[in-house]
Write an enzyme that holds these catalytic residues in place. Structure first.
Site, PDB file in Angstrom:
ATOM      1  N   THR A  25       0.809  -1.218   0.000  1.00 44.08           N
ATOM      2  CA  THR A  25       0.000   0.000   0.000  1.00 44.08           C
ATOM      3  C   THR A  25       0.845   1.272   0.000  1.00 44.08           C
ATOM      4  OG1 THR A  25      -0.108   0.099   2.419  1.00 44.08           O
ATOM      5  CG2 THR A  25      -1.824  -1.186   1.299  1.00 44.08           C
ATOM      6  N   ASP A  26       0.155   2.384  -0.289  1.00 49.05           N
ATOM      7  CA  ASP A  26       0.795   3.689  -0.167  1.00 49.05           C
ATOM      8  C   ASP A  26       0.564   4.226   1.243  1.00 49.05           C
ATOM      9  OD1 ASP A  26      -1.851   4.621  -0.085  1.00 49.05           O
ATOM     10  OD2 ASP A  26      -1.810   5.385  -2.141  1.00 49.05           O
ATOM     11  N   ALA A  27       0.930   5.467   1.486  1.00 51.13           N
ATOM     12  CA  ALA A  27       0.814   6.051   2.831  1.00 51.13           C
ATOM     13  C   ALA A  27      -0.626   6.123   3.324  1.00 51.13           C
ATOM     14  CB  ALA A  27       1.443   7.445   2.855  1.00 51.13           C
ATOM     15  N   GLY A  28      -1.595   6.100   2.395  1.00 49.48           N
ATOM     16  CA  GLY A  28      -3.005   6.165   2.777  1.00 49.48           C
ATOM     17  C   GLY A  28      -3.657   4.810   2.963  1.00 49.48           C
ATOM     18  N   VAL A  30      -3.962   2.512   0.635  1.00 45.27           N
ATOM     19  CA  VAL A  30      -4.558   2.063  -0.634  1.00 45.27           C
ATOM     20  C   VAL A  30      -3.521   1.221  -1.370  1.00 45.27           C
ATOM     21  CG1 VAL A  30      -5.533   2.830  -2.844  1.00 45.27           C
ATOM     22  CG2 VAL A  30      -5.998   4.127  -0.746  1.00 45.27           C
TER      23      VAL A  30
END
Length: 147
Positions: A25-28, A30
């Site tokens: 995932t990314d920092a959010g 997602v």
């Protein structure tokens, strides 16, 4: 080339079960687009092995399945800790290429996240020449309604 298991030939589908990890995932939270592609590759490779396509023997013979095209549609995101199913199907086998379809779905609600269609060619190396798909592989393709 290795003989194919007849009890496996009728099933040209494979499902990879996976739980989304933090590194996917990314920092959010997602899922990053590259993670989807990694799962598609893993599911396609495991499906091929299940169908009797022996990559080790093929490599010793200098024959390799090479990705020719990769069509990806992103429908809905997956998130950190989601359980997903990566459903892969051998759609069609032609003279020197084959087509594989994959859908990635969230288990929680069966929501489609990503759909992919790939075309692969069987290539003789080091010449880089396309070669004919084994007749056994043609029989592996799923009927359209099952893929």
């Amino acid at each position: 080339m290795k003989e194919f298991n007849t009890h496996i030939i009728m099933n040209s589908q494979y499902t990879l079960n996976y739980r989304v990890m933090y590194y996917d995932t990314d920092a959010g939270g997602v899922v990053h687009n590259l993670a989807y592609l990694r799962w598609v590759e893993e599911a396609r490779t495991k499906m091929a092995i299940t169908l009797g396509m022996d990559y080790g023997t093929m490599a010793k013979e200098g024959r390799h399945l090479v990705l020719v095209s990769h069509e990806v549609h992103y429908h809905s995101p997956a998130f950190l800790a989601d359980e997903i199913h990566v459903n892969t199907c051998l759609e069609k086998v032609e003279k020197s290429s084959m087509y594989v379809k994959t859908e990635i779905r969230r288990v929680e609600n069966d929501k489609l996240c990503v759909s992919v269609r790939q075309r692969l060619a069987l290539v003789q190396m080091p010449q880089g020449r396309p070669c004919r798909m084994p007749a056994e592989w043609v029989a592996l393709a799923a009927p359209q309604e099952n893929c």
